[in-house]
Design an enzyme around this catalytic site. Structure first.
Site, PDB file in Angstrom:
ATOM      1  N   LYS A  66       0.112   3.767  -1.663  1.00  0.00           N
ATOM      2  CA  LYS A  66       0.076   5.029  -2.417  1.00  0.00           C
ATOM      3  C   LYS A  66      -0.913   6.034  -1.805  1.00  0.00           C
ATOM      4  O   LYS A  66      -0.729   7.242  -1.920  1.00  0.00           O
ATOM      5  CB  LYS A  66      -0.266   4.744  -3.889  1.00  0.00           C
ATOM      6  CG  LYS A  66       0.887   3.992  -4.571  1.00  0.00           C
ATOM      7  CD  LYS A  66       0.571   3.453  -5.958  1.00  0.00           C
ATOM      8  CE  LYS A  66       1.802   2.701  -6.482  1.00  0.00           C
ATOM      9  NZ  LYS A  66       1.580   1.944  -7.707  1.00  0.00           N
ATOM     10  N   TYR A 188      10.599   3.802  -3.250  1.00  0.00           N
ATOM     11  CA  TYR A 188       9.335   3.310  -3.801  1.00  0.00           C
ATOM     12  C   TYR A 188       9.194   1.795  -3.581  1.00  0.00           C
ATOM     13  O   TYR A 188       8.130   1.313  -3.165  1.00  0.00           O
ATOM     14  CB  TYR A 188       9.247   3.673  -5.294  1.00  0.00           C
ATOM     15  CG  TYR A 188       8.034   3.102  -5.967  1.00  0.00           C
ATOM     16  CD1 TYR A 188       6.782   3.674  -5.779  1.00  0.00           C
ATOM     17  CD2 TYR A 188       8.129   1.975  -6.768  1.00  0.00           C
ATOM     18  CE1 TYR A 188       5.650   3.135  -6.380  1.00  0.00           C
ATOM     19  CE2 TYR A 188       7.000   1.427  -7.376  1.00  0.00           C
ATOM     20  CZ  TYR A 188       5.767   2.014  -7.183  1.00  0.00           C
ATOM     21  OH  TYR A 188       4.656   1.468  -7.761  1.00  0.00           O
ATOM     22  N   TYR A 239      -7.168   0.670 -10.319  1.00  0.00           N
ATOM     23  CA  TYR A 239      -6.591   0.446 -11.645  1.00  0.00           C
ATOM     24  C   TYR A 239      -7.572   0.860 -12.737  1.00  0.00           C
ATOM     25  O   TYR A 239      -8.343   1.783 -12.576  1.00  0.00           O
ATOM     26  CB  TYR A 239      -6.136  -1.024 -11.801  1.00  0.00           C
ATOM     27  CG  TYR A 239      -5.206  -1.449 -10.700  1.00  0.00           C
ATOM     28  CD1 TYR A 239      -3.970  -0.835 -10.547  1.00  0.00           C
ATOM     29  CD2 TYR A 239      -5.550  -2.440  -9.794  1.00  0.00           C
ATOM     30  CE1 TYR A 239      -3.103  -1.201  -9.534  1.00  0.00           C
ATOM     31  CE2 TYR A 239      -4.689  -2.828  -8.787  1.00  0.00           C
ATOM     32  CZ  TYR A 239      -3.469  -2.189  -8.656  1.00  0.00           C
ATOM     33  OH  TYR A 239      -2.628  -2.551  -7.656  1.00  0.00           O
ATOM     34  N   VAL A 257      -1.556  -5.043  -5.837  1.00  0.00           N
ATOM     35  CA  VAL A 257      -1.395  -6.349  -6.478  1.00  0.00           C
ATOM     36  C   VAL A 257      -1.068  -7.461  -5.483  1.00  0.00           C
ATOM     37  O   VAL A 257      -0.994  -8.628  -5.864  1.00  0.00           O
ATOM     38  CB  VAL A 257      -0.352  -6.326  -7.627  1.00  0.00           C
ATOM     39  CG1 VAL A 257      -0.821  -5.466  -8.777  1.00  0.00           C
ATOM     40  CG2 VAL A 257       1.019  -5.904  -7.133  1.00  0.00           C
TER      41      VAL A 257
END
Ligand code: GLU
Length: 303
Positions: A66, A188, A239, A257
């Site tokens: 990202k 994505y 996060y 993750v």
């Protein structure tokens, strides 16, 4: 500074934590990764890399992509991106839907899933092939043509992607996406599936330590934009634990993750760390501890 000696010290210090935490379970292809792995790499501004442990083992980059998608979207399309996505910490889990409704389909920041979908949508409009552009950028900056999509992970995410599909459709209902949702989700998921090593990641992120300059010396971002991306990483990159990460590590960082984290010491070096066991917020337990040791042992941080 002797980076190699430093890395060996860090690895020894955090050894008891390797294997703690749980690999991400909601993406089945990630759940089967052996948790007792740890790698860490440091790249200096000129591209010299040092590493320890499993620093040459490829892992799933996931949300770390990202940062690169954001940088490319800003480089190609400029500031208007910020009309469609905010830059405040969300205080909610990365895949939460609730805030989106209160805030009329404008995600809080580019690093929660909704925000990342908006960024990928923008990159798709600007380039016509968002995930391939991203992969090409990572290959070029790392100098490694083996940085690749992982079809098994992309398919696994696709098959378990209801939450991301819900976020995308919801934003589409507010007119905050240009591209059809199925095509956007495809890009994505391929984006998230990219696998690379700690060495690749540390090298690829160097433009953030080089105030926007790419490996070949050309400019990707203005100095000001590079500062902005680093700032959003610091405040939103880990996060719902970005405050804790800033407190412990004191560097801009972005986790995924897959258990990876990239961190930046502007003007000096980039760090990449990977260990698959995650804490309750989704950050690598051994990874955060290793970065914490780095800043504690060296006294380097942005503060
Ligand atoms: N592909 C993952 C998802 O969209 C990325 C999550 C992450 O690394 O934060 O759920």
């Amino acid at each position: 500074m002797d980076y190699q000696e430093l890395l060996e010290q860090i690895e020894a210090d955090i050894a008891p934590l390797i294997g703690s935490g749980t690999p991400a379970e909601y993406i089945p292809a990630l759940a089967s990764v052996e948790p007792r792995q740890f790698g860490m790499a440091i790249a200096d501004l000129d591209g010299k890399v040092h590493g320890v442990g499993d620093w040459r083992t490829a892992f799933s980059a996931q949300s770390i992509t990202k940062v690169f998608a954001l940088a490319l979207a800003l480089a190609e399309g400029g500031d208007s991106l910020w009309e469609r996505v905010g830059r405040e910490p969300s205080g909610n889990p990365f895949n939460s839907l609730v805030q989106l409704e209160y805030e009329n389909g404008i995600p809080r920041n580019p690093f929660i899933n909704a925000g990342a979908l908006v960024v990928t949508d923008r990159l798709q409009t600007l380039t016509g092939d968002a995930s391939s552009e991203l992969l090409k950028f990572l290959q070029e900056e790392s100098g490694n043509p083996d940085v690749a999509f992982d079809a098994e992970v992309a398919t696994s995410e696709q098959e378990n992607g209801d939450r991301n599909a819900a976020l995308a459709h919801f934003m589409a209902s507010y007119g905050n996406l240009d591209n059809p949702v199925p095509a956007l989700l495809d890009h994505y998921f391929w984006q998230c599936s990219i696998e690379l090593t700690c060495a690749d990641l540390a090298l690829a992120a160097r433009f953030l330590a080089r105030h926007g300059l790419r490996a070949d010396g050309s400019r990707l971002l203005t100095r000001s934009e590079a500062k902005q991306v680093n700032a959003v990483m610091l405040t939103c990159g880990t996060y719902d634990a970005a405050g804790e990460f800033a407190y412990r590590v004191g560097l801009p960082g972005k986790s995924g993750v897959g258990g990876g984290i990239v961190a930046v010491v502007p003007g000096l070096c980039t760090l990449a760390v990977w260990s698959p066991g995650l804490d309750a917020q989704g950050n690598s337990v051994a990874g955060v501890a290793a970065l914490d040791r780095f800043t504690t042992l060296t006294g380097l941080s942005v503060f």
